[in-house]
Motif scaffolding. Structure first.
Motif, PDB file in Angstrom:
ATOM      1  N   GLY A 103      -2.181  -2.910   3.805  1.00  0.00           N
ATOM      2  CA  GLY A 103      -2.577  -2.285   2.551  1.00  0.00           C
ATOM      3  C   GLY A 103      -1.319  -1.774   1.892  1.00  0.00           C
ATOM      4  O   GLY A 103      -0.549  -1.044   2.509  1.00  0.00           O
ATOM      5  N   THR A 104      -1.090  -2.153   0.665  1.00  0.00           N
ATOM      6  CA  THR A 104       0.141  -1.778  -0.026  1.00  0.00           C
ATOM      7  C   THR A 104      -0.175  -0.871  -1.196  1.00  0.00           C
ATOM      8  O   THR A 104      -1.106  -1.126  -1.967  1.00  0.00           O
ATOM      9  CB  THR A 104       0.895  -3.030  -0.514  1.00  0.00           C
ATOM     10  OG1 THR A 104       1.144  -3.892   0.599  1.00  0.00           O
ATOM     11  CG2 THR A 104       2.217  -2.653  -1.154  1.00  0.00           C
TER      12      THR A 104
ATOM     13  N   MET B  32      -1.504  -6.868  -5.532  1.00  0.00           N
ATOM     14  CA  MET B  32      -1.752  -5.783  -4.586  1.00  0.00           C
ATOM     15  C   MET B  32      -2.506  -4.621  -5.224  1.00  0.00           C
ATOM     16  O   MET B  32      -2.666  -3.562  -4.615  1.00  0.00           O
ATOM     17  CB  MET B  32      -0.422  -5.287  -4.010  1.00  0.00           C
ATOM     18  CG  MET B  32       0.357  -6.346  -3.266  1.00  0.00           C
ATOM     19  SD  MET B  32       2.015  -5.774  -2.834  1.00  0.00           S
ATOM     20  CE  MET B  32       2.681  -7.226  -1.999  1.00  0.00           C
ATOM     21  N   GLY B  33      -2.943  -4.813  -6.485  1.00  0.00           N
ATOM     22  CA  GLY B  33      -3.684  -3.761  -7.152  1.00  0.00           C
ATOM     23  C   GLY B  33      -3.038  -3.258  -8.423  1.00  0.00           C
ATOM     24  O   GLY B  33      -3.114  -2.065  -8.729  1.00  0.00           O
ATOM     25  N   LEU B  34      -2.392  -4.148  -9.196  1.00  0.00           N
ATOM     26  CA  LEU B  34      -1.763  -3.781 -10.471  1.00  0.00           C
ATOM     27  C   LEU B  34      -0.664  -2.743 -10.290  1.00  0.00           C
ATOM     28  O   LEU B  34      -0.384  -1.934 -11.186  1.00  0.00           O
ATOM     29  CB  LEU B  34      -2.803  -3.249 -11.479  1.00  0.00           C
ATOM     30  CG  LEU B  34      -4.169  -3.933 -11.566  1.00  0.00           C
ATOM     31  CD1 LEU B  34      -5.005  -3.302 -12.696  1.00  0.00           C
ATOM     32  CD2 LEU B  34      -4.049  -5.423 -11.763  1.00  0.00           C
ATOM     33  N   LEU B  35       0.010  -2.769  -9.144  1.00  0.00           N
ATOM     34  CA  LEU B  35       0.937  -1.683  -8.803  1.00  0.00           C
ATOM     35  C   LEU B  35       2.151  -1.632  -9.725  1.00  0.00           C
ATOM     36  O   LEU B  35       2.603  -0.550 -10.110  1.00  0.00           O
ATOM     37  CB  LEU B  35       1.385  -1.814  -7.354  1.00  0.00           C
ATOM     38  CG  LEU B  35       0.273  -1.773  -6.292  1.00  0.00           C
ATOM     39  CD1 LEU B  35       0.874  -1.799  -4.886  1.00  0.00           C
ATOM     40  CD2 LEU B  35      -0.604  -0.539  -6.472  1.00  0.00           C
TER      41      LEU B  35
ATOM     42  N   ASP C  87       4.470 -11.935  -9.487  1.00  0.00           N
ATOM     43  CA  ASP C  87       4.279 -12.014  -8.033  1.00  0.00           C
ATOM     44  C   ASP C  87       3.126 -12.928  -7.631  1.00  0.00           C
ATOM     45  O   ASP C  87       2.205 -13.192  -8.413  1.00  0.00           O
ATOM     46  CB  ASP C  87       4.012 -10.620  -7.454  1.00  0.00           C
ATOM     47  CG  ASP C  87       2.672 -10.054  -7.923  1.00  0.00           C
ATOM     48  OD1 ASP C  87       2.486  -9.925  -9.158  1.00  0.00           O
ATOM     49  OD2 ASP C  87       1.804  -9.754  -7.083  1.00  0.00           O
ATOM     50  N   HIS C  88       3.209 -13.409  -6.394  1.00  0.00           N
ATOM     51  CA  HIS C  88       2.100 -14.142  -5.782  1.00  0.00           C
ATOM     52  C   HIS C  88       2.093 -13.805  -4.284  1.00  0.00           C
ATOM     53  O   HIS C  88       2.559 -12.728  -3.895  1.00  0.00           O
ATOM     54  CB  HIS C  88       2.215 -15.633  -6.068  1.00  0.00           C
ATOM     55  CG  HIS C  88       0.893 -16.351  -5.997  1.00  0.00           C
ATOM     56  ND1 HIS C  88      -0.195 -15.985  -6.767  1.00  0.00           N
ATOM     57  CD2 HIS C  88       0.477 -17.396  -5.233  1.00  0.00           C
ATOM     58  CE1 HIS C  88      -1.215 -16.785  -6.486  1.00  0.00           C
ATOM     59  NE2 HIS C  88      -0.839 -17.644  -5.555  1.00  0.00           N
TER      60      HIS C  88
END
Length: 504
Positions: A201-202, A349-352, A291-292
């Motif tokens: 989890g990032t 990873m969640g729009l980080l 990113d991918h």
């Protein structure tokens, strides 16, 4: 003579921008060929593939005539990411009415946990079933603070107004929940969810981004707990699909313990800028994630050469390619407003990366006139029909329709693409009250979009080949140039809109 010179000056200053050279399929394909090549290793943040990707983007923007946009003469805005892998964990509960407080162990097959720190123990805490976490912030804080919150992972059908799972979990953490367990229904979904959870989890760096303990728990195990407590699931409308279910306390106390492997590493957003002639008139932002997933399959010992790289040609080498070519055209346009280009990390990873930018933008957020996100644009044969994600929520609908009419585009008014509004980077800006749209022909073609999501999406099949459709992407790219001309000029758009979702 002086009159004629003054008249000529007025004409020059108010003349429309020169028609930009049309973006071509060959130009987009050339960038995708580089970004989605095996040499770039699937563009996973924190890898050599990231280094190659961000350097490529910065080089292209520099060649286009942009300048670094971070505010410190660098193209790269650091984003610290924290990766957590569950190591060891255990959980036990006791029914509140049991005077002896006998603990009953929750089998490891029914629960999985990770912690904010390397070791976390939370003992004898009360439990609340938070349902969809759809209370107002003040009420949610009163209900869940200091408790273990059970969160239903899936939204009820027809409630697209509810935030996505990640946002709802964040709301519980912000409200002070001591721990958050997400309830997962069904064997297939449990297997898929736990595999994803185990991979890591990032989050962004900061205590506010991760609960003290987070985890998943089977819905069947929750029902057994309720039965032990003398309750029945009929008392919890969420299992009857009640979309208005509100949080309610469970007569159970729980012990949680989790050990977690933690890795902190640096990634980067890439930020470029085209300075405007009137920088006080506001900012336009074009964005897309670079990113991918990198190597997304494990090695097959029976077939070592089998493809393991998720190259992400459509998602989102296509969007970055669009931005590169749009920047080339707008750099020559001599527009009033500053135009920024942002390539974000860790969207997957969640729009980080988007949230990191919003937290530390190189300009005041209230100076933003509009945000346009380019994501997954290479799916349609042409761009005559475009989906406008954010329509009805971002305050610039009439202006978008005006540009669409000028460019002979038809708007998809079905509203079906709005289900993706919280899954794209623009949502981080909408939450702040900033008009943000994702405009693409790809999401107006429901059949091809579904085929992509059900097929090569987030898998090794998303790569550059002869079947990749770029006709729609080309039309989308040229439409974004038109958006840049229209909103970048105070002559055509002198005002400022706002989002209906959040507020500055």
């Amino acid at each position: 003579m002086r009159f004629l010179l003054n008249l000529l000056l007025v004409i020059v200053l108010h003349a429309p921008p020169a028609i930009a050279e049309t973006i071509t399929e060959q130009e987009l394909r050339a960038h995708i060929a580089v970004l989605a090549s095996d040499e770039f290793e699937g563009r996973k943040p924190g890898t050599e593939g990231e280094n190659k990707t961000v350097n490529y983007i910065a080089t292209q923007w520099s060649q286009a005539g942009l300048v670094p946009g971070t505010g410190n003469q660098s193209w790269y805005a650091p984003v610290t990411l924290v990766e957590r892998f569950p190591s060891a964990f255990n959980a036990a509960f006791a029914v509140t009415s049991d005077k002896q407080q006998r603990r009953q162990v929750i089998p490891a097959s029914d629960i999985i946990l990770r912690a904010k720190r390397e070791r976390e123990d939370i003992l004898d805490i009360p439990v609340i079933f938070a349902g969809y976490a759809n209370e107002k912030p003040e009420e949610l804080r009163r209900l869940v603070s200091g408790k273990l919150a059970l969160l239903h992972m899936r939204k009820p059908k027809g409630r697209n107004d509810l935030p996505d799972y990640i946002t709802r979990k964040k709301q519980l953490i912000t409200a002070g929940a001591a721990a958050v367990l997400s309830v997962v229904e069904g064997n297939v979904r449990w297997s898929r969810s736990t595999r994803f959870f185990q991979r890591s989890g990032t989050t962004l760096e900061g205590d506010q981004y991760h609960g003290n303990i987070e985890g998943l728990i089977r819905g069947d195990r929750i029902r057994k707990m309720l039965k032990k407590a003398g309750l029945h699931e009929d008392q919890f409308g969420i299992w009857q699909g009640d979309p208005d279910f509100r949080a309610m306390d469970v007569p159970v106390r729980i012990d949680l313990s989790a050990q977690t492997h933690i890795r902190k590493y640096a990634s980067h957003n890439v930020v470029g800028k085209i300075p405007g002639s009137d920088p006080q008139s506001g900012v336009i932002l074009f964005m897309g994630h670079w990113d991918h997933f990198g190597e997304c399959r494990i090695a097959d010992p029976l077939n070592p050469s089998k493809d393991r790289i998720c190259n992400g040609a459509v998602d989102n080498a296509s969007g970055i390619s669009l931005m590169i070519e749009v920047s080339r055209r707008l750099a020559k346009a001599n527009l009033s407003r500053d135009i920024y280009f942002l390539a974000t990390t860790a969207e997957e990873m969640g729009l980080l990366g988007a949230y990191a930018f919003v937290d530390d933008a190189p300009f005041p957020l209230d100076s933003l006139i509009a945000v346009f996100n380019a994501d997954t644009v290479a799916l349609a044969e042409d761009g005559r029909k475009i989906a406008v994600i954010g329509m009805g929520k971002a305050g610039l609908d009439d202006e978008i329709e005006k540009v669409a009419k000028q460019e002979n585009r038809e708007l998809d008014r079905s509203g079906k693409s709005e289900v993706f509004i919280q899954r794209q980077d623009g949502y981080a800006f909408l939450e702040k009250g900033i008009p943000a749209y994702m405009i693409t022909s790809a999401f107006a073609d429901e059949v091809r979009l579904k085929a992509f999501i059900d097929g090569s999406y987030h898998d090794v099949g998303d790569e550059l080949n002869e079947s990749l459709l770029l006709g729609g992407a080309v039309d989308d790219a040229n439409f974004h140039v038109a958006l840049g001309h229209y909103f970048g000029s105070t002559a055509t758009y002198p005002e400022k809109g706002s989002s209906d979702i959040g507020a500055n």
